[in-house]
Design an enzyme around this catalytic site. Structure first.
Site, PDB file in Angstrom:
ATOM      1  N   GLU A  28       0.848  -1.205   0.000  1.00 36.36           N
ATOM      2  CA  GLU A  28       0.000   0.000   0.000  1.00 36.36           C
ATOM      3  C   GLU A  28       0.881   1.252   0.000  1.00 36.36           C
ATOM      4  OE1 GLU A  28      -3.238  -0.033   2.826  1.00 36.36           O
ATOM      5  OE2 GLU A  28      -4.272   1.555   1.729  1.00 36.36           O
TER       6      GLU A  28
ATOM      7  N   TYR B 137      -7.947   1.632  14.951  1.00 39.10           N
ATOM      8  CA  TYR B 137      -7.251   1.056  13.800  1.00 39.10           C
ATOM      9  C   TYR B 137      -7.806  -0.332  13.483  1.00 39.10           C
ATOM     10  CZ  TYR B 137      -3.563   0.416  10.450  1.00 39.10           C
ATOM     11  OH  TYR B 137      -2.893   0.224   9.272  1.00 39.10           O
TER      12      TYR B 137
ATOM     13  N   ASP C  27       1.087  -3.210   8.910  1.00 45.12           N
ATOM     14  CA  ASP C  27      -0.031  -2.475   9.513  1.00 45.12           C
ATOM     15  C   ASP C  27      -0.516  -3.082  10.835  1.00 45.12           C
ATOM     16  OD1 ASP C  27      -0.343  -0.429   7.607  1.00 45.12           O
ATOM     17  OD2 ASP C  27      -1.565  -1.697   6.312  1.00 45.12           O
TER      18      ASP C  27
END
Ligand code: FEO
Length: 412
Positions: free
Chosen positions: A94, A205, A177
């Site tokens: 990403e 998150y 992540d």
């Protein structure tokens, strides 16, 4: 709106690196100004973490969002001349971790750039240029200049390409992540922040990025247990680095992934002339009176990602909308579309709303809640124009019914 730094500036702050273990330095970027991360409200900004591993060979793990490439290079340069980098490992394709990767490759000319097989494909499909990339396989260990890196594929956590890299000598797990949060700060370690802040931002998150993949989180936990990788540090790609207290974030992930039922109800609504607001408040009284805890969120002032966060540990979702032009009020439609994609499991729900003449919104909410696999109570409450005492009593009763249902479930 996100305000980005001036990418044309030739003079930059004297950015430094932070040593996090014997061989590893944090060399990422701090985005103090970010307020919207593809639809996720980032009230406290974020960081894009990258790590420099100094062995006999030098390895960079992950990069940063494109406008921050100067910050990354400056932090690397505070440890070593960037052209000395031998290898780059890209854990996740990403753009917040790869946006500047082609320029970093051009600037450093590493011997090899490693990614998972899906990562190699994704990087090529992002950058549409000739990049020399080397696949690493799940479970493979490479000796890079006397240091040993093991790769663990974490497909769909949260992209098909995602992987972890574990550095044996320092017992550091670079988790991309996973275990991260959007939190810009001058402190690099989680134990330098209060627990409430860590839990809030990590929950946000998880709720907005990882929630749809909770079953895979549970499988990954089993996989990591089976691999039995000794850990001293978990180094994610956003927010603070977990050292002595990494057990806290592992426990939280276990709890969130299990998604145990709870007695908390989240009531969301928007309103045109306060009628649906009055109904929402009556529902809240009914919920509270029957023993639920309630969070009431007016969507006119609540970002969609904050709704998702509140829902993470809830047992019920009650949704109110006026009917506008035969449909849902736009803020309600927005949030329902967003929540549907996040696939929160094991919720009960209800719908309510006022209308003037056609009144389709409540039925449309119920249809969406069914599509989200939420158990819906009855046909909801619809009120023409302004609710009277009887209508508000119906709302109270609906709230009480939902509360009785969720308070009978086993507590989380
Ligand atoms: Fe932080 Fe999936 O990128």
């Amino acid at each position: 709106m996100s305000l980005q730094p001036d990418t044309n500036a030739q003079v930059h702050a004297p950015f430094g690196a932070v040593r996090i273990s014997e061989h590893v330095y944090w060399v990422g970027a701090i985005d103090w100004r970010l307020r919207d991360f593809h639809g996720y409200a980032t009230e406290r900004g974020t960081t894009y973490n990258a790590y420099l591993v100094m062995g006999e060979k030098i390895t960079l793990i992950d990069a940063v969002k494109a406008p921050f490439r100067h910050e990354l290079l400056a932090r690397i340069a505070s440890v070593v001349e960037p052209s000395k980098i031998d290898y780059i490992i890209s854990n996740h394709a990403e753009m917040d971790h790869t946006g500047c990767l082609p320029e970093i490759i051009a600037a450093t000319r590493p011997e090899k750039v490693f990614a998972s097989p899906n990562g190699v494909k994704a990087l090529r499909e992002h950058f549409r240029m000739s990049l020399e990339l080397t696949e690493v396989q799940d479970g493979m260990t490479l000796d890079l200049g006397g240091l040993h890196f093991t790769f663990v594929e974490t497909r769909m956590l949260h992209w098909p390409d995602s992987m972890f890299t574990w550095l044996a000598e320092d017992r550091v797990l670079f988790s991309n992540d996973a275990f991260g949060m959007h939190l810009a700060s001058s402190e690099r370690f989680a134990d330098e922040h209060p627990d409430w802040l860590l839990e809030h931002e990590a929950a946000k998150y998880y709720a907005n990025i990882l929630l749809p993949y909770s079953s895979l989180v549970l499988k990954l936990a089993d996989k990591l247990r089976a691999l039995d990788l000794p850990l001293a540090i978990i180094a994610p790609d956003h927010g603070p680095i977990w050292r002595d207290n990494y057990g806290k974030i592992l426990d939280l992930y276990g709890r969130w992934a299990a998604g145990a039922p709870s007695r908390k109800a989240v009531v969301i609504y928007d309103t045109m002339w306060e009628s649906t607001a009055m109904m929402a408040e009556s529902l809240c009284e009914g919920l509270t009176g029957a023993g639920a805890t309630v969070t009431l969120l007016p969507l006119a002032v609540t970002p969609r990602s904050n709704v998702a966060t509140e829902l993470l540990d809830a047992g019920a979702l009650l949704v109110g909308s006026p009917t506008l032009n035969n449909g849902l009020f736009p803020t309600v439609a927005d949030v329902l579309t967003y929540l549907k994609g996040l696939k929160r499991q094991r919720l009960v729900g209800a719908a309510f709303g006022s209308y003037g003449w056609s009144g389709e919104a409540v039925a449309q909410i119920i249809e969406t809640l069914h599509a989200m696999k939420i158990e819906v109570f009855g046909d909801g409450v619809r009120v023409k124009y302004v609710p009277d005492a009887d209508a508000l009593t119906q709302c109270y009763a609906l709230g009480a019914m939902v509360a009785e249902r969720i308070t009978q479930q086993k507590e989380s």
